[in-house]
Design a protein around this motif. Structure first.
Motif, PDB file in Angstrom:
ATOM      1  N   SER A  15       0.848  -1.195   0.000  1.00  0.00           N
ATOM      2  CA  SER A  15       0.000   0.000   0.000  1.00  0.00           C
ATOM      3  C   SER A  15       0.887   1.249   0.000  1.00  0.00           C
ATOM      4  CB  SER A  15      -0.925   0.004   1.216  1.00  0.00           C
ATOM      5  OG  SER A  15      -0.171   0.138   2.401  1.00  0.00           O
ATOM      6  N   GLU A  16       0.318   2.330  -0.454  1.00  0.00           N
ATOM      7  CA  GLU A  16       1.041   3.607  -0.441  1.00  0.00           C
ATOM      8  C   GLU A  16       1.228   4.021   1.014  1.00  0.00           C
ATOM      9  OE1 GLU A  16       2.352   5.456  -2.953  1.00  0.00           O
ATOM     10  OE2 GLU A  16       1.818   3.824  -4.308  1.00  0.00           O
ATOM     11  N   PRO A  17       2.443   4.397   1.411  1.00  0.00           N
ATOM     12  CA  PRO A  17       2.714   4.641   2.838  1.00  0.00           C
ATOM     13  C   PRO A  17       1.934   5.815   3.440  1.00  0.00           C
ATOM     14  CG  PRO A  17       4.633   5.149   1.477  1.00  0.00           C
ATOM     15  CD  PRO A  17       3.622   4.512   0.579  1.00  0.00           C
ATOM     16  N   ASP A  18       1.638   6.849   2.659  1.00  0.00           N
ATOM     17  CA  ASP A  18       0.957   8.027   3.208  1.00  0.00           C
ATOM     18  C   ASP A  18      -0.545   8.034   2.931  1.00  0.00           C
ATOM     19  OD1 ASP A  18       3.390   8.943   4.105  1.00  0.00           O
ATOM     20  OD2 ASP A  18       3.766  10.183   2.336  1.00  0.00           O
ATOM     21  N   ALA A  19      -1.043   6.973   2.303  1.00  0.00           N
ATOM     22  CA  ALA A  19      -2.464   6.934   1.949  1.00  0.00           C
ATOM     23  C   ALA A  19      -3.324   6.773   3.198  1.00  0.00           C
ATOM     24  CB  ALA A  19      -2.734   5.792   0.981  1.00  0.00           C
ATOM     25  N   PRO A  20      -4.503   7.396   3.214  1.00  0.00           N
ATOM     26  CA  PRO A  20      -5.378   7.284   4.383  1.00  0.00           C
ATOM     27  C   PRO A  20      -6.010   5.895   4.521  1.00  0.00           C
ATOM     28  CG  PRO A  20      -6.465   8.532   2.654  1.00  0.00           C
ATOM     29  CD  PRO A  20      -5.057   8.289   2.196  1.00  0.00           C
ATOM     30  N   VAL A  21      -6.012   5.129   3.430  1.00  0.00           N
ATOM     31  CA  VAL A  21      -6.486   3.745   3.469  1.00  0.00           C
ATOM     32  C   VAL A  21      -5.407   2.868   2.864  1.00  0.00           C
ATOM     33  CG1 VAL A  21      -8.965   4.257   3.401  1.00  0.00           C
ATOM     34  CG2 VAL A  21      -7.717   4.026   1.280  1.00  0.00           C
ATOM     35  N   ALA A  29      -5.698   5.041  -7.471  1.00  0.00           N
ATOM     36  CA  ALA A  29      -6.056   5.744  -8.712  1.00  0.00           C
ATOM     37  C   ALA A  29      -7.445   5.337  -9.180  1.00  0.00           C
ATOM     38  CB  ALA A  29      -5.017   5.462  -9.796  1.00  0.00           C
ATOM     39  N   ALA A  30      -7.766   4.064  -9.078  1.00  0.00           N
ATOM     40  CA  ALA A  30      -9.103   3.591  -9.479  1.00  0.00           C
ATOM     41  C   ALA A  30     -10.174   4.200  -8.579  1.00  0.00           C
ATOM     42  CB  ALA A  30      -9.161   2.066  -9.425  1.00  0.00           C
ATOM     43  N   VAL A  35     -14.520   8.288  -7.694  1.00  0.00           N
ATOM     44  CA  VAL A  35     -15.031   9.456  -6.976  1.00  0.00           C
ATOM     45  C   VAL A  35     -15.193  10.621  -7.951  1.00  0.00           C
ATOM     46  CG1 VAL A  35     -14.466  11.204  -5.232  1.00  0.00           C
ATOM     47  CG2 VAL A  35     -14.161   8.786  -4.711  1.00  0.00           C
ATOM     48  N   GLY A  36     -14.233  10.819  -8.842  1.00  0.00           N
ATOM     49  CA  GLY A  36     -14.322  11.902  -9.820  1.00  0.00           C
ATOM     50  C   GLY A  36     -15.521  11.762 -10.732  1.00  0.00           C
TER      51      GLY A  36
END
Length: 183
Positions: A15-21, A29-30, A35-36
């Motif tokens: 997982s991305e280290p700074d991601a909130p989830v 990105a998906a 959301v967009g």
């Protein structure tokens, strides 16, 4: 710092280290794309909005809208028709006085006036303007100018509430009038 695995079932990426989830870059990105599509993505329009001239739009899965007046980008107004008439009561400040006037063409009208600040627009014609003149008659200085009394200042604040840019509100009203005429 320990790395976590992506929380998406079947994904073994970190997982991305700074991601909130705990999601990997591809799944983040998906999620952002989803959301967009649902909430819209604010971005420049390819050309100015035909209703208000803004270059800022919101893109949805179903198409683009002007971010200012919500005109559907790509819809064409009938060029043979005159622009829609939208009467407004305006509130202008000059020093400690407030002018209450009405016009269907504020830019042209304001070019003729000396003032410090446009405070607000209120949708309405001469009848609304005259009602405001009667409402604040005790503070009338002459013509359409009034002392900036607490009650008048409160009224203007109420009219302007939620609309920090009177010009954007006017653009929306014009767009609505144009859309009603086109449909």
């Amino acid at each position: 710092m320990t790395s976590r695995s992506c929380a998406q079932p079947g994904c073994s990426a970190a997982s991305e280290p700074d991601a909130p989830v705990a999601l990997c870059g591809a799944h983040l990105a998906a999620a952002a794309e989803w959301v967009g599509e649902a909430s819209g993505v604010t971005e420049p329009l390819p050309a100015p909005c035909v209703a208000c001239g803004s270059r800022l739009g919101v893109t949805y899965r179903s198409g683009r809208l002007c971010a200012v007046c919500e005109w559907r980008f790509g819809d064409v107004a009938d060029g043979e028709l005159a622009p829609p008439r939208v009467d407004v009561v305006y509130y202008l400040r000059f020093g400690e006085r407030i002018k209450i006037g009405t016009t269907a063409n504020p830019r042209q009208r304001f070019a003729q006036l000396r003032f410090d600040e446009l405070l607000a627009f209120e949708r309405g014609d001469r009848a609304v303007e005259q009602a405001r003149h009667r409402q604040f008659a005790a503070w009338r200085e002459g013509g359409e100018w009034f002392t900036a009394s607490p009650s008048l200042v409160d009224h203007v604040a109420l009219v302007a509430a939620g609309h920090p840019d009177p010009w954007a509100l006017y653009a929306r009203w014009r767009s609505e009038a144009l859309a009603l005429r086109v449909s």
